[in-house]
Design a protein around this motif. Structure first.
Motif, mmCIF file in Angstrom:
data_model
loop_
_atom_site.group_PDB
_atom_site.id
_atom_site.type_symbol
_atom_site.label_atom_id
_atom_site.label_comp_id
_atom_site.label_asym_id
_atom_site.label_seq_id
_atom_site.Cartn_x
_atom_site.Cartn_y
_atom_site.Cartn_z
ATOM 1 N N LEU A 1 -7.677 1.312 3.313
ATOM 2 C CA LEU A 1 -8.616 0.754 3.851
ATOM 3 C C LEU A 1 -10.610 1.896 4.481
ATOM 4 C CD1 LEU A 1 -6.991 -2.483 5.466
ATOM 5 C CD2 LEU A 1 -8.415 -2.612 2.880
ATOM 6 N N GLY A 2 -9.972 2.512 5.522
ATOM 7 C CA GLY A 2 -10.535 3.186 5.972
ATOM 8 C C GLY A 2 -10.319 3.046 7.652
ATOM 9 N N ASP A 3 -10.858 4.128 8.256
ATOM 10 C CA ASP A 3 -10.576 3.851 9.649
ATOM 11 C C ASP A 3 -11.842 3.330 10.158
ATOM 12 O OD1 ASP A 3 -9.364 4.543 12.797
ATOM 13 O OD2 ASP A 3 -11.165 5.922 13.072
ATOM 14 N N GLN A 4 -12.957 3.464 9.721
ATOM 15 C CA GLN A 4 -13.907 2.406 10.279
ATOM 16 C C GLN A 4 -13.922 1.115 9.922
ATOM 17 O OE1 GLN A 4 -16.889 3.515 11.455
ATOM 18 N NE2 GLN A 4 -16.028 5.575 12.061
ATOM 19 N N TYR A 5 -12.946 0.829 8.525
ATOM 20 C CA TYR A 5 -13.336 -0.276 8.256
ATOM 21 C C TYR A 5 -12.598 -1.221 9.150
ATOM 22 C CZ TYR A 5 -11.311 -4.633 5.033
ATOM 23 O OH TYR A 5 -11.444 -6.065 5.310
ATOM 24 N N LEU A 6 -10.962 -1.329 10.002
ATOM 25 C CA LEU A 6 -10.012 -1.603 10.614
ATOM 26 C C LEU A 6 -10.580 -1.355 12.621
ATOM 27 C CD1 LEU A 6 -7.039 1.243 9.754
ATOM 28 C CD2 LEU A 6 -7.327 -1.140 9.250
ATOM 29 N N LYS A 7 -11.839 -0.039 12.468
ATOM 30 C CA LYS A 7 -12.436 -0.345 13.875
ATOM 31 C C LYS A 7 -13.365 -1.734 13.857
ATOM 32 C CE LYS A 7 -11.754 3.920 15.224
ATOM 33 N NZ LYS A 7 -12.116 5.746 15.932
ATOM 34 N N LYS A 8 -14.207 -2.308 12.660
ATOM 35 C CA LYS A 8 -15.608 -2.610 12.971
ATOM 36 C C LYS A 8 -14.755 -4.268 12.861
ATOM 37 C CE LYS A 8 -18.834 -3.805 9.553
ATOM 38 N NZ LYS A 8 -19.677 -4.315 8.934
ATOM 39 N N ASN A 9 -13.732 -4.087 12.006
ATOM 40 C CA ASN A 9 -12.950 -5.627 11.437
ATOM 41 C C ASN A 9 -12.062 -6.596 12.525
ATOM 42 O OD1 ASN A 9 -14.543 -6.707 9.062
ATOM 43 N ND2 ASN A 9 -13.921 -4.745 8.917
ATOM 44 N N LEU B 1 -1.843 1.623 4.778
ATOM 45 C CA LEU B 1 -3.001 0.183 4.436
ATOM 46 C C LEU B 1 -3.833 0.560 4.882
ATOM 47 C CD1 LEU B 1 -3.006 -2.110 3.574
ATOM 48 C CD2 LEU B 1 -2.359 -2.795 5.668
ATOM 49 N N GLY B 2 -4.019 2.122 5.879
ATOM 50 C CA GLY B 2 -4.884 2.171 6.922
ATOM 51 C C GLY B 2 -5.009 3.316 6.252
ATOM 52 N N LYS B 3 -5.292 4.088 5.603
ATOM 53 C CA LYS B 3 -5.595 5.131 5.275
ATOM 54 C C LYS B 3 -6.226 4.637 3.973
ATOM 55 C CE LYS B 3 -2.288 8.672 6.782
ATOM 56 N NZ LYS B 3 -1.229 9.533 5.417
ATOM 57 N N ALA C 1 1.119 -1.456 0.058
ATOM 58 C CA ALA C 1 -0.282 -0.085 -0.361
ATOM 59 C C ALA C 1 1.247 1.420 0.079
ATOM 60 C CB ALA C 1 -1.333 0.238 1.493
ATOM 61 N N THR C 2 2.064 1.012 0.510
ATOM 62 C CA THR C 2 3.421 2.742 -0.130
ATOM 63 C C THR C 2 3.361 2.713 -1.230
ATOM 64 O OG1 THR C 2 4.984 1.201 -0.464
ATOM 65 C CG2 THR C 2 4.658 1.369 1.702
ATOM 66 N N GLU C 3 2.860 4.323 -1.489
ATOM 67 C CA GLU C 3 3.096 4.984 -2.454
ATOM 68 C C GLU C 3 4.418 4.339 -3.920
ATOM 69 O OE1 GLU C 3 4.545 9.246 -4.156
ATOM 70 O OE2 GLU C 3 4.560 8.794 -2.372
ATOM 71 N N ASN C 4 4.917 3.673 -2.703
ATOM 72 C CA ASN C 4 5.995 2.507 -4.078
ATOM 73 C C ASN C 4 5.744 1.531 -4.844
ATOM 74 O OD1 ASN C 4 8.690 4.333 -3.390
ATOM 75 N ND2 ASN C 4 8.775 3.309 -1.686
ATOM 76 N N TYR C 5 4.329 0.819 -4.365
ATOM 77 C CA TYR C 5 3.937 -0.042 -5.328
ATOM 78 C C TYR C 5 2.326 -0.119 -5.315
ATOM 79 C CZ TYR C 5 8.519 -2.376 -4.293
ATOM 80 O OH TYR C 5 9.494 -2.250 -4.277
ATOM 81 N N SER C 6 1.703 0.863 -4.451
ATOM 82 C CA SER C 6 0.256 0.778 -4.420
ATOM 83 C C SER C 6 0.165 1.671 -6.194
ATOM 84 C CB SER C 6 -0.155 2.114 -3.661
ATOM 85 O OG SER C 6 0.049 3.057 -3.904
#
Length: 714
Positions: free
Chosen positions: A550-558, A546-548, A456-461
């Protein structure tokens, strides 16, 4: 009197007039006589001229015939003399060639030798022109001369001596032409000079070398630009390039074009190959998928990195310079149609070596760690594409461009396949390992999280999104409307994260919950495992690319919510039974003596349970995350110590006569339970990695306790 005077005067005038008329008549008679005599003379002259004309007429015919004969002879002799002059000129040029050849062989200064070689080329061109002139004019000249000799012999228009001399000249010239011309063209000094020029041509091409590509590679790294920058340099000096151009044209004009091209392609290919060999590309020797699979990963990773650097350097430095030199040297031949083909022959051999290595990597086994190197290769080709098309433009470079595009396709397919197979491997628990016996985070989770974070880093995303978009277009058609790159990548990574979650749940269900129960006290490893794993995923992912994505809501929920729920269940099953031992409800109905005995039994059971759970934690339960471990310890202390303190204070009288651990000592024991692993498990710096500290796990446990259960449930 007066009238008489006038009459006398008129009479005098009349007499004078008569006298003048008489004189005029006499003169006229004389003139008439003179004209008659002159007419007679003219008649005599006319007769004389007529006679002379009759006598001169044969001489005029003879003069005209002589003039025509002279013209006919001159038309044959003049070209013959010019032909002889060409023979003399040819001989003179040959002597000059020999002198220049001798001077070049003894000249030590390279610049002076090249200047003499330029003069040598001029002489070769002059000799070629002279010989061509002799060849073109020889037969017509001899034919005309022969016709004149035959005419003179037949008409006897001149004396025999002159006819004989002319015939001897004809025989000599004819013999000279028949014997010398072929030798001059194919076996004489011209042929030797052309061979010398071929040797000199090869020698100069050998001397023209590329700049040190190792230095160019270092300069390119320092530049740090993403886009391809054409940095080819001029090869050879102006004199060398001009000399090569002149020699090429001379050889082409003398039916040696094939030889010239063969020499050029052979020598310049060797020069390019030697220039690139300074980079020590030993890795290119292994290029089949089977050979690639046998290379250790560390070595293959290094080889791919070098391949990317060397591929770019070969295109934007070495071959660009080579293309410019090829155009300068061969651009004047056949209206510029030859040099692109020659350059393509040189480049094709060089690029084929790089292409087959890249194709071998793309076709090799699809191991997860190869994804990033495949994306590096794909990204480098994407950046190279505009400049690559510029270097290999036109019909001659079509085959190389086609192979370039085929390599890109292979890399797209390979990258996509590695990515999706990685998700399948995770979901299928392809590692074949049982769940960790101590409830720690499994290696596959650590690997997958770090893997996706790196992706997910800029180098590969960007490259990965482009791969996914390209593959989607291929499947759905060019007229389809694919999603944005960010959505494509997020959906793809979400699929992997969901596969990882299913893998975790599969391992979680593999624990035997009853294997460590004793006295109603157990270590709920499934919950410890889930707590450790999901907390690890959440803390390692939040505040990262990666967190940005996927989104904070996705991380918290799952992950965060599941980790907090597992922490609550861990507390409920591991420590609540220990606290329940100290419950006082069953002591209220007991007698005083029975209460004392029961209180002592409870405190001893508590101590034994504390000792047992402490040993089990130390031997079989690990919470590797320092932040999480501190929060769990804090929550456990808040759960156990108040209950223990209250129990001691309530039944201090019944416990007299025997020493028990103080609340501070119990708290110290609890601290040792959770801190025992510090010597083995190092802090991973979650604050630095995630941009934040603890998220209040103990508070979350309390929230779960309030929301999911009441006091009677405990």
């Amino acid at each position: 009197m007066g009238s008489n005077y006038k009459a006398a005067s008129r009479l005098s005038d009349l007499e004078k007039t008569r006298s003048d008329l008489k004189s005029l008549l006499n003169a006229t008679a004389k003139m008439e006589e003179s004209l008659r005599k002159m007419d007679n003379k003219f008649e005599v002259i006319d007769e004389t001229l007529l006679t002379s004309s009759r006598r001169v007429a044969p001489l005029q015919s003879f003069a005209m015939a002589t003039k025509a004969l002279e013209t006919r002879i001159n038309r044959a002799v003049t070209p013959a003399l010019a032909l002889l002059d060409n023979f003399k000129l040819s001989e003179s040029i040959q002597h000059k060639l020999l002198e220049l050849s001798e001077k070049m062989s003894t000249e030590k200064s390279m610049s002076k030798r090249l200047k003499k070689l330029m003069k040598y080329v001029d002489c070769v061109d002059q000799l070629k022109v002279s010989i061509d002139c002799i060849c073109q004019e020889g037969e017509p000249v001899i034919q005309r001369l022969q016709e004149v000799v035959e005419f003179l012999s037949r008409t006897k228009a001149t004396d025999q001596y002159r006819t004989h001399r002319l015939r001897e000249t004809l025989v000599t010239l004819k013999a000279l032409y028949e014997t010398e011309v072929d030798a001059m063209r194919f076996e004489g000094l011209l042929d030797e000079a052309l061979l010398n020029l071929q040797d000199e041509y090869e020698s100069i091409l050998e001397q023209i070398r590329h700049r040190n590509v190792v230095e160019l590679q270092a300069a390119d790294k320092d530049d740090g630009g993403d886009e391809m920058v054409i940095m080819g340099s001029d090869l050879g000096t102006e004199l060398e390039v001009e000399l090569l151009r002149r020699i090429s044209q001379t050889l082409a004009a003398d039916d040696c074009l094939d030889i010239c091209i063969d020499i050029y392609v052979k020598v310049r290919y060797k020069r390019v190959a030697k220039a690139l060999m300074r980079l020590n590309p030993e890795y290119l020797k292994s290029h089949t998928p089977e050979e690639i699979d046998e290379i250790p990963w560390e070595s293959l990773e290094t080889a791919i990195t070098l391949w990317i650097q060397h591929f770019e350097l070969a295109v934007k430095a070495v071959l660009v310079s080579e293309k410019k030199l090829c155009e300068q040297v061969l651009g004047g031949i056949m209206e510029g149609l030859i040099w692109p083909e020659c350059f393509a022959k040189i480049a094709d051999k060089i690029m084929a070596v790089f292409f087959r290595f890249g194709e071998g990597v793309a076709r090799s086994s699809k191991e997860p760690q190869k994804l990033f190197k495949l994306l590096d290769m794909f990204d480098s080709l994407e950046k190279l594409k505009p400049g690559f098309s510029e270097v290999f433009d036109g019909e001659s470079g079509a085959d190389i461009c086609i192979r370039f595009r085929e390599l890109e396709k292979l890399l797209i397919h390979a990258s996509s396949k590695v990515f999706w197979e990685f998700g399948l491997q995770i979901e299928g628990s392809s590692d074949g390992l049982p769940p960790p016996p101590d409830g720690s985070v499994p290696k596959i989770v650590r690997y997958a999280v770090n893997y996706l974070k790196y992706l997910a880093t800029e180098n590969y995303s960007v490259a990965m999104a482009k791969v996914l978009r390209t593959e989607q277009i291929w499947k759905a058609g060019i007229l389809s409307k694919p999603e944005t790159d960010e959505n494509l990548l997020r959906d793809a990574i979400c699929n992997i994260m969901e596969a990882l979650q299913r893998n975790v749940e599969a391992k979680r269900s593999g624990y035997n919950n009853n294997s460590r129960e004793k006295l109603g006290i157990s270590i709920p490893l499934p919950h410890v495992f889930a707590m450790n794993t999901y907390w690890y995923i959440y803390m390692r992912t939040r505040n990262t690319e990666l967190g940005k994505l996927l989104g904070d809501q996705y991380l918290k929920k799952n992950y965060k919510v599941v980790a907090e729920e597992s922490a609550y269940m861990y507390q409920k099953q591991a420590w609540v039974p220990l606290v329940r031992i100290l419950e006082q409800d069953d002591l209220e109905k007991q007698s005083k003596e029975a209460k004392v005995g029961l209180v002592r039994l409870k405190i001893e059971a508590f101590m034994k349970g504390l000792d047992d759970i402490s040993k089990r934690h130390k031997g079989f339960c690990v919470i590797p995350e320092v932040d999480l471990r501190q929060q769990i310890r804090s929550a456990t202390v808040k759960l156990v110590i108040p209950a223990y303190t209250e129990f001691l204070n309530s039944f201090s009288a019944a416990l007299q006569g025997k020493s028990y651990l103080s609340p501070e000592s119990v708290q110290e024991v609890l601290g040792q339970v959770f801190d025992d692993g510090d010597g083995k498990l190092k802090r991973r710096g979650s604050r630095d990695r995630t941009g934040g500290g603890s998220s209040g796990m103990d508070g979350r446990i309390k929230e779960f306790r309030r929301s999911r259960s009441n006091t009677s449930d405990l």
